[in-house]
Design an enzyme around this catalytic site. Structure first.
Site: not given
Ligand code: PBG
Length: 329
Positions: A194, A247
């Site tokens: 991520k 992601k």
């Molecule tokens: C946070 C989380 C995020 C997303 C999913 N889980 C945002 C972040 O890490 O700040 C993003 C999902 C999206 O942008 O569709 N645990």
């Protein structure tokens, strides 16, 4: 012209193009990320993600019934919590929003794969995915809270828990917690690679979860790195991840492709909020064809090697696919 090969020969009609098509998308491979909110009969529009809503528990069940009828494989739930505090304690409340939603969805549609996000950011006043102690986002203490959160989701009946926090070692600790409580059939969909991405902006608007101080770069990955992603993925597999995720999706198709070639577990990709909202905004301006762009995007993620895609287009794409497979138009 005297040509031995004429590739256009295989493009002359829709049925022939269909026969030589290398990649397909099925609604079964799509997972719809959804936001749960307090109240009854509520569908609150999310301004930063036109066409997406925060659903009250009763409404989310109705929506899940429609998704299941369209053949969508799963849903992934996020809580929109108003009760934020330093320790994120609402995250593991057995009467919390996500926990209640899981119970209701599973009782109405037992077969739909219900997944839950495991991270503290919607529940912490500072907006970080872990606990903050003396300005540090601490790892091991955060993992303990994440384990409680994952357990509360499993107790509610979640099929898979999806840790998205990027703390080290959380997959192994969550696995141990689940197993020691008898939840050996609950799967872990690990957000393994991520990235610290600007494409999460619209999501943070949806949950009012943007970090109040600093950024997430001490736990989420540097967009410049691919070898590090492979290391993260292999660590999560060693710790018991059933599915590993990359992601965002579109700016990391190379990462998906590398992971697909190297690892033998299913790969998920998250077509994130920014990727969704860009297409929606451009199509609202008349600059892009929404449906074609949506399908091309999802196809590219499948082609790179993702088995399953988390996407805000899940419902729309499932409806489109259903119509498409009925004809050659
Ligand atoms: C946070 C989380 C995020 C997303 C999913 N889980 C945002 C972040 O890490 O700040 C993003 C999902 C999206 O942008 O569709 N645990």
């Amino acid at each position: 012209m005297d040509l031995v090969s004429r590739p256009r020969r295989l493009r002359v009609s829709a049925p022939i193009r269909g026969l030589v098509r290398e990649t397909e998308i099925s609604p079964r491979q799509l997972i719809y990320p959804m936001f749960v909110t307090e109240g009854k009969s509520k569908r609150e529009k999310i301004v930063s993600m036109p066409g997406q809503f925060r659903f009250s528990v009763d409404e989310i069940v109705r929506e899940c019934e429609e998704l299941y009828a369209l053949g969508v494989g799963g849903v992934n739930l996020f809580g929109f919590s108003k009760e934020k505090n330093k320790s994120g304690s609402k995250s593991y409340d057995s009467n919390g929003l996500v926990q209640k939603a899981v119970i209701e969805i599973k009782s109405a549609i037992p077969d739909l794969c219900v997944q839950t996000d495991v991270a503290l950011d919607p529940y912490t006043s500072h907006g970080h995915d872990g606990l903050v102690i003396e300005n540090e986002i601490v790892n091991d203490e955060s993992v303990q809270v994440l384990c409680k959160m994952a357990l509360s989701h499993a107790e509610a009946g979640a099929d898979w828990v999806a840790p998205s926090d990027m703390m080290d070692g959380r997959v192994g600790e969550i696995r141990k917690t689940l197993d020691s409580n008898g939840f050996y059939n609950v799967g872990i969909l690990a957000y393994s690679a991520k990235y610290a991405s600007s494409f999460y902006g619209p999501f943070r608007g949806a949950l009012e979860s943007a970090p109040k101080n600093g950024d997430k770069k001490t736990y989420q990955m540097d967009p410049a790195n691919v070898r590090e992603a492979l290391r993260e993925i292999s660590l999560d597999i060693e710790q018991g991840a059933d599915i590993v995720m990359v992601k965002p999706a579109l700016t990391y198709l190379d990462v998906i492709s590398r992971a697909y070639q190297i690892f033998d577990v299913p790969i998920a990709a998250y077509n994130v909020s920014g990727e969704y909202s860009m297409v929606v905004a451009a199509s609202q301006k008349g600059w892009i064809d929404r449906e074609k762009a949506m399908m091309e995007m999802l196809l590219s993620i499948r082609r790179a090697g993702a088995n399953m895609i988390l996407t805000y287009f899940a419902k729309e794409a499932a409806a489109f696919l259903r119509a498409e497979y009925g004809s050659y138009s």
